[in-house]
Write an enzyme that holds these catalytic residues in place. Sequence first.
Site, PDB file in Angstrom:
ATOM      1  N   GLY A 276       0.790  -1.227   0.000  1.00 46.62           N
ATOM      2  CA  GLY A 276       0.000   0.000   0.000  1.00 46.62           C
ATOM      3  C   GLY A 276       0.817   1.268   0.000  1.00 46.62           C
ATOM      4  O   GLY A 276       1.936   1.300  -0.439  1.00 46.62           O
ATOM      5  N   SER A 277       0.271   2.324   0.484  1.00 44.59           N
ATOM      6  CA  SER A 277       0.848   3.653   0.639  1.00 44.59           C
ATOM      7  C   SER A 277       0.071   4.725  -0.101  1.00 44.59           C
ATOM      8  O   SER A 277      -1.103   4.884   0.144  1.00 44.59           O
ATOM      9  CB  SER A 277       2.316   3.694   0.279  1.00 44.59           C
ATOM     10  OG  SER A 277       3.034   3.406   1.448  1.00 44.59           O
ATOM     11  N   ARG A 278       0.717   5.444  -1.047  1.00 45.11           N
ATOM     12  CA  ARG A 278       0.033   6.569  -1.664  1.00 45.11           C
ATOM     13  C   ARG A 278       0.498   6.753  -3.099  1.00 45.11           C
ATOM     14  O   ARG A 278       1.661   6.523  -3.425  1.00 45.11           O
ATOM     15  CB  ARG A 278       0.332   7.850  -0.862  1.00 45.11           C
ATOM     16  CG  ARG A 278      -0.655   8.973  -1.146  1.00 45.11           C
ATOM     17  CD  ARG A 278      -0.354  10.160  -0.256  1.00 45.11           C
ATOM     18  NE  ARG A 278       0.263  11.254  -0.988  1.00 45.11           N
ATOM     19  CZ  ARG A 278       0.839  12.297  -0.408  1.00 45.11           C
ATOM     20  NH1 ARG A 278       0.897  12.400   0.899  1.00 45.11           N
ATOM     21  NH2 ARG A 278       1.365  13.260  -1.136  1.00 45.11           N
TER      22      ARG A 278
END
Length: 218
Positions: free
Chosen positions: A187-189
């Site tokens: 995940g993350s952005r």
Amino acid sequence: MPHSHSSAPRDSLAGVRLARGASPWLLPTVATAAVSLTRARRSGRWAAVAVPATALAAGMLWFFRDPDREIAQGRVISPADGVVQSIMPWKDGRTRVAIFMSPLNVHVNRAPLAGTVTSVEHIPGGFVPAFNKESENNERVVWHFDTELGDIEMVQIAGAVARRIVPYVPQGTKVEQGERIGLIRFGSRVDIYLPEGIDVDVEVGQATTAGVTRLDRA
């Protein structure tokens, strides 16, 4: 007509479509679960290991799933599964749409437009949570695409858990809209910068699906 894209060869396990780059994480996890389940029949100690090992393997399979998508029509489509974290006007007239990806989202990112990859730049940095403002200084990969709308910038940002970004295509590659271009593990952005004059058609808090959610207003 919407269309689906095939990708370069992907990892697979027991018929499950998995993201490229998942094997180093998946294979030892699944192997441990398989061994512990086999030995659990004869040993209570192995039974205690089998439960968390199997749960972890199942979680990894879920995290690294890579489903096929019917690619939507639109000038700019979402490069990531997740939730719109912010929509911010930029000084140069562009609008940045930041999409937060949780560990439960699909982690494979897709090309927001058809075009040519003009640069793929890895920038070292920190690993603070992706929802933190300081995450803009995190480890990241900056993409630029030459498209019919001009230069489009997209940034994959690592977070507190995601410490590896895996680009799938190099500079100079021609990509189709919605084509798989990279993976952020866990995940993350992802930030996408819409050109001046392109109106945003999503809202903060709205869920997005890579290759499906249209970001611009028709």
